[in-house]
Scaffold this active site. Structure first.
Site, mmCIF file in Angstrom:
data_model
loop_
_atom_site.group_PDB
_atom_site.id
_atom_site.type_symbol
_atom_site.label_atom_id
_atom_site.label_comp_id
_atom_site.label_asym_id
_atom_site.label_seq_id
_atom_site.Cartn_x
_atom_site.Cartn_y
_atom_site.Cartn_z
ATOM 1 N N HIS A 269 1.068 -1.757 -0.492
ATOM 2 C CA HIS A 269 -0.173 0.143 -0.160
ATOM 3 C C HIS A 269 0.507 1.174 -0.634
ATOM 4 O O HIS A 269 1.747 1.034 1.075
ATOM 5 C CB HIS A 269 -0.745 0.443 1.388
ATOM 6 C CG HIS A 269 -2.054 -1.158 1.177
ATOM 7 N ND1 HIS A 269 -2.313 -1.783 2.504
ATOM 8 C CD2 HIS A 269 -2.893 -1.954 0.510
ATOM 9 C CE1 HIS A 269 -3.347 -2.677 2.424
ATOM 10 N NE2 HIS A 269 -3.423 -2.718 0.672
ATOM 11 N N PHE B 9 3.548 0.156 5.012
ATOM 12 C CA PHE B 9 5.210 -0.988 5.733
ATOM 13 C C PHE B 9 3.806 -2.382 5.608
ATOM 14 O O PHE B 9 3.269 -2.828 6.517
ATOM 15 C CB PHE B 9 5.019 -0.698 7.273
ATOM 16 C CG PHE B 9 5.294 0.613 7.642
ATOM 17 C CD1 PHE B 9 6.639 1.189 6.722
ATOM 18 C CD2 PHE B 9 5.172 0.974 8.281
ATOM 19 C CE1 PHE B 9 7.531 2.353 6.669
ATOM 20 C CE2 PHE B 9 5.664 3.024 8.324
ATOM 21 C CZ PHE B 9 6.266 3.356 7.706
ATOM 22 N N HIS B 10 3.156 -2.208 4.498
ATOM 23 C CA HIS B 10 2.069 -3.750 4.395
ATOM 24 C C HIS B 10 2.911 -4.488 2.853
ATOM 25 O O HIS B 10 1.668 -4.523 2.603
ATOM 26 C CB HIS B 10 0.409 -3.412 4.065
ATOM 27 C CG HIS B 10 -0.211 -2.406 5.373
ATOM 28 N ND1 HIS B 10 -0.771 -1.432 4.755
ATOM 29 C CD2 HIS B 10 0.353 -2.333 5.801
ATOM 30 C CE1 HIS B 10 -1.297 -1.018 6.370
ATOM 31 N NE2 HIS B 10 -0.565 -1.278 6.058
ATOM 32 N N PRO B 11 4.014 -5.025 3.158
ATOM 33 C CA PRO B 11 4.200 -5.731 1.576
ATOM 34 C C PRO B 11 3.796 -7.370 2.558
ATOM 35 O O PRO B 11 3.209 -8.111 2.966
ATOM 36 C CB PRO B 11 5.869 -6.141 2.635
ATOM 37 C CG PRO B 11 6.438 -5.564 3.257
ATOM 38 C CD PRO B 11 5.331 -4.822 3.926
#
Length: 532
Positions: A294, A468-470
């Protein structure tokens, strides 16, 4: 330490802590949990605002950097990942979010049987301890504490009213299957203290004689012989150890760590492995591919006549009052998650469900780890929840301590660029509503000079950064090309599973930490069923 175990879990983050707890609940099964980072005994892990001091800190963060991103005007981004027991649950924003029912039903439609909303909702409820009690959507008595934020801000209330004036309804609960609307986020805290996966899952289990936890353990490779995992080779305390596994190895090292470890073990694309000098054990073309994240666009506005955190945190007196409030009440700015107000909406009506998420903050700063601006301001950070852009994570060399090459490939599709431009336009429309007019908002990021489509896309590239949403780099699927099957078993390697955000075939429509916990719950359920 014993040299063989029934289960070896690689990675002591959210998923790893939950797996260690659930698998060691069987007293007849021995479990080894390996974590490359240290213990979570750093004070800033537990004070909610401490994320500012954990992100970018090599004590708690791997401090990865992306490659230069064409879609971000050639910028390279810091790419935080937890390097500490609890993983990202020890340094993240603490927001409790499941995503949308549509996300999981889509997984099921993609062939991932058993992963629809009706299948996963009981798993979310199983681990949950919801402050307001149990109902058809929430559970109590689980390990994962969920509470409301402990403070409100007038500027955030004004933004919420402005969003309502712009046609975005209010909601009180983002976690009932459809998260469209605006509300204050619920957080993983207990009485103003971060509630990480260590407190939730490891502490209740650490007394178990069948659970061994090793920190500072850098896994060099999986020991694979004749298409089967036999154990793990890791370094700890200056020694290199080979540990055998009698049942299964579970990778829970995250969307960056898990594909990296597969490649270090010779599982991946032959040309990538050959370039790094790693012998090919198994050709799997999709390992490290399908990276989704994101991208947040941090739109910021100066205001006047209303209080924000900027001015309070910019003076010694203000800082002292903040510290005293937290010491006495466990409330105030030190109890804050990075974002307090959430808004889910659509960039245009053609989307079936909300495709944008706002994280609204009563502050502004250039980047995490730096001080706030000296003037009153707020930030309306907005991200595309379902990006079409796909990137990759691949190893650079065969040393396990070396950083991988991370290429998110943001804004690489026409749809993603259009949604980014529409998101900035929508933010401006919300801010222009009467509820915010008394505070004379003045846009300074990206700035009023960006108007047409091309200019707005350029602006998005200038202010965009990871939230921070890999996810997605060990894609789950029913097809033979997927890295793992719907049972999370790595295709072509027996007794090896992956259980973390890397298995998501499509990223969820919201924050990814609690969906990762759900994945671990389901993995533990399937693993235990396989060895009954």
């Amino acid at each position: 330490m014993e040299r063989d175990f029934d289960y070896i879990v690689v990675g002591g983050g959210t998923a790893g802590c939950a797996l260690a707890n659930r698998l060691s609940a069987d007293p007849s099964a021995s479990v080894l949990l390996l974590e490359a980072g240290g213990r979570d005994n750093y004070a800033w892990v537990h004070i909610p605002v401490g994320y500012l001091f954990c992100i970018g800190n090599p004590r708690t963060d791997w401090c990865f950097q992306t490659e230069a991103e064409p879609g971000l005007n050639g910028r390279s981004l810091a790419y935080p990942r937890g390097k500490v027991l609890g993983g990202c649950s020890s340094i993240n924003g603490m927001i409790y979010m499941r995503g949308q029912a549509r996300d999981y039903d889509l997984w099921r439609q993609m062939g991932c049987t058993g992963w629809g909303w009706d299948d996963v909702l009981p798993l979310f409820k199983r681990s949950e301890d919801y402050f307001a009690g149990a109902d058809e959507m929430h559970g109590v008595g689980g390990e994962w504490r969920v509470e409301p934020a402990r403070l409100h801000w007038d500027i955030l209330d004004a933004f919420r009213t402005a969003a309502e004036q712009a046609g975005i309804p209010r909601t009180e609960d983002f976690n009932r299957g459809d998260n469209e609307g605006s509300s204050y986020f619920k957080v993983n805290q207990r009485r103003g203290v971060r509630w990480n996966a260590v407190k939730a899952f490891l502490r209740p289990a650490r007394h178990r004689a069948n659970l061994t936890i090793v920190t500072g353990a850098h896994v060099r490779r999986l020991l694979i012989t004749e298409g089967e995992v036999r154990g793990v080779c890791f370094e700890a305390g200056g020694e290199t150890l080979d540990v055998a596994c009698r049942r299964e190895v579970v990778l829970a090292a995250g969307a960056v760590g898990s594909p990296h470890l597969l490649e270090l073990s010779g599982v991946g694309r032959g040309e990538i492995l050959a370039e790094a000098g790693v012998p090919v054990v198994l050709e799997r073309r999709e390992v490290g591919e399908n990276l989704q994240d994101h991208l947040q666009l941090r739109c910021a506005y100066k205001v006047s006549g209303i209080r924000t955190l900027n001015e309070r945190a910019s003076s010694l007196v203000g800082k002292a009052s903040i510290a005293l409030e937290y010491a006495l009440k466990r409330s105030g700015p030190m109890s804050m998650a990075p974002s307090q107000l959430g808004v889910f909406t659509r960039s245009d009506p053609s989307f079936e469900t909300a495709n944008l998420q706002y994280h609204v903050q009563p502050l502004s700063l250039e980047r995490f780890g730096e001080g706030v601006h000296p003037f009153p301001a707020f930030t309306a950070s907005v991200c595309n929840l379902r990006p079409e852009s796909r990137g990759s994570v691949h190893l650079r060399g065969k040393e396990p301590g070396g950083p991988p090459a991370i290429r998110p490939n943001y804004l690489s599709t026409e749809t993603d660029r259009r949604v980014a431009a529409d998101a900035i336009r929508l933010t401006r429309r919300i801010v222009a509503q009467p509820a915010l007019a008394p505070y004379r908002p003045e846009e300074f990021k990206p700035g009023p000079g960006f108007e047409d489509e091309a200019a707005l896309v350029e602006a998005a590239g200038a202010i965009g950064t990871t939230i921070f949403h890999p996810a997605g780099t060990c894609r789950m699927g029913a097809d033979e090309g997927s890295v793992v099957d719907p049972e999370l078993r790595v295709r072509g390697v027996k007794r090896l599973r992956v259980a973390d955000a890397s298995i998501m075939p499509a990223i969820v429509s919201g924050n990814t930490n609690s969906p990762t916990l759900m994945i671990a719950e389901k993995a533990a359920e399937m693993i235990r069923a396989a060895w009954r």
